[in-house]
Design an enzyme around this catalytic site. Structure first.
Site, short mmCIF file in Angstrom:
data_model
loop_
_atom_site.label_atom_id
_atom_site.label_comp_id
_atom_site.label_asym_id
_atom_site.label_seq_id
_atom_site.Cartn_x
_atom_site.Cartn_y
_atom_site.Cartn_z
N ARG A 251 0.84 -1.19 0.00
CA ARG A 251 0.00 0.00 0.00
C ARG A 251 0.88 1.24 0.00
O ARG A 251 1.93 1.28 0.65
CB ARG A 251 -0.92 0.03 1.23
CG ARG A 251 -2.03 -1.01 1.23
CD ARG A 251 -3.08 -0.71 0.15
NE ARG A 251 -4.24 -1.59 0.23
CZ ARG A 251 -4.35 -2.76 -0.37
NH1 ARG A 251 -3.32 -3.21 -1.10
NH2 ARG A 251 -5.45 -3.48 -0.27
N GLU A 279 -3.65 7.44 -4.97
CA GLU A 279 -3.63 6.53 -6.12
C GLU A 279 -4.86 6.77 -6.99
O GLU A 279 -5.98 6.65 -6.50
CB GLU A 279 -3.63 5.09 -5.61
CG GLU A 279 -3.27 4.07 -6.66
CD GLU A 279 -3.07 2.68 -6.07
OE1 GLU A 279 -3.95 1.83 -6.28
OE2 GLU A 279 -2.05 2.47 -5.37
N HIS A 298 -0.77 -0.32 -10.02
CA HIS A 298 -1.47 -1.23 -9.11
C HIS A 298 -1.96 -2.48 -9.87
O HIS A 298 -3.15 -2.78 -9.93
CB HIS A 298 -2.66 -0.54 -8.43
CG HIS A 298 -3.05 -1.20 -7.14
ND1 HIS A 298 -3.54 -0.49 -6.06
CD2 HIS A 298 -3.03 -2.50 -6.73
CE1 HIS A 298 -3.82 -1.32 -5.07
NE2 HIS A 298 -3.51 -2.54 -5.45
#
Length: 342
Positions: A251, A279, A298
């Site tokens: 993360r 993000e 991601h």
């Protein structure tokens, strides 16, 4: 008879995960109540709101959730007094559970293990391609510059290097297991794992500062919570050896991004970053164009085609519970409380 099969409410419309052919594999043991066709056809990420979820939950024995499902609140549970299991076909559980679930002693499972397998494979691959300098070599080679040693660091073997793993959760343990085949020295930092437990995982226990100082590669696999925010900071990054590789597939908030960018501009370490904070990064983010950085959007876990395995993972658990077999990966309140916020 169909009426004897446990009724499972499906509280999500994610077409990448809620696959009809996967549900069909379990219809001899379970019956499913899906959102109406209009909701499933919606372009919204999840068209199941609390009102619809309440209708779907009426009299249900279990429920399936995923990203964007409404939280399993006391209101929803009142519609399903006999509910025995919440099965989350994604990873992080915190946003989807309320205290009412634990007060009812309802079983909880998630697809974190299925996603963890993907992330671990991706991470192990980054260790190899990172040491081989692939991300620098490929564009240079495409431009006709063949092994120009002035333009890239040497490609290096992984055998014999030290790899530091931060966190021995679902992903970290799988990364350790994969890298055990690579003839590397494994180091592990996790405050909840003893030296003997680390040894059983094939690793040597280290404190964070020791791990950064001793590792040729450091990979982060800790949860995102108040205790772990910016655990990777300027001081710890400075401990990395020249030429070391830093990987984050966990993360974004775990890393102080300003500190990482500053360290990368010194051009002595390399980084593979799959998660950021926020993000996606804003258009003017210092991450874009940063030297010695390979940035990905991601994609380490839960990518195209993986939703099938997430759903299958939790449906196996649901079927197991109603067959009277023990769950393979039950989640407790303590485990969820220690997990990521998102």
């Amino acid at each position: 008879m169909a009426s004897e099969r446990p009724l499972i409410a499906v509280l999500n419309t994610n077409s990448r995960v809620m696959l009809p052919d996967e549900f069909a594999r379990y219809e001899d043991r379970l019956q499913f109540r899906h959102p109406p066709a209009a909701a499933r056809a919606s372009e919204a990420r999840n068209a199941v709101d609390t009102a619809m979820a309440k209708e779907l939950m009426a009299g249900a024995d279990g429920c399936i959730t995923c990203w964007g499902s409404p939280p399993i609140s006391a209101e929803l549970l009142a519609a399903a007094p006999g509910l025995r299991i919440v099965a989350h076909a994604a990873g992080t559980l915190r946003p989807y559970l309320t205290p009412a679930v634990w007060e009812r002693d309802i079983a909880v499972v998630s697809a974190a293990g299925a996603i963890a397998e993907e992330v671990a494979q991706y991470t192990a691959a980054l260790v190899v391609v990172g040491r081989r300098s692939l991300m620098e070599l490929a564009p240079q080679t495409a431009q006709g510059r063949w092994r120009d040693v002035q333009l890239h660091r040497p490609s290096s073997d992984v055998r014999g290097i030290s790899v530091g793993i931060i966190g021995a959760g679902e992903v970290g343990r799988r990364v350790l297991a994969l890298l055990a085949h690579y003839q590397v020295r494994l180091l592990l930092a996790d405050p909840f794992v003893s030296a003997d437990q680390a040894a059983a995982l094939g690793a040597e226990k280290r404190e964070l500062e020791e791990l950064f100082a001793e590792s040729d590669v450091v990979s982060v696999h800790a949860p995102n919570n108040d205790q772990t925010r910016h655990m990777v900071n300027a001081e710890r990054l400075a401990l990395l050896r020249d030429g070391a590789i830093f990987i984050n597939t966990s993360r974004g908030p775990l890393v102080d991004q300003d500190a990482l960018v500053a360290e990368l501009h010194r051009r002595r370490i390399w980084a593979f970053i799959d998660v950021t904070d926020p993000e996606p990064p804003p258009p003017d983010s210092a991450l874009f164009g940063c030297p010695h950085l390979t940035l990905s959007p991601h994609v380490a876990g839960s990518i195209e085609g993986s939703g099938r395995y997430q759903l299958r993972w939790v449906l196996d658990e649901v079927a197991r519970l109603f067959a009277g077999a023990p769950l393979l990966n039950p989640q407790t309140r303590a485990m969820v409380d220690m997990s990521s916020f998102r």
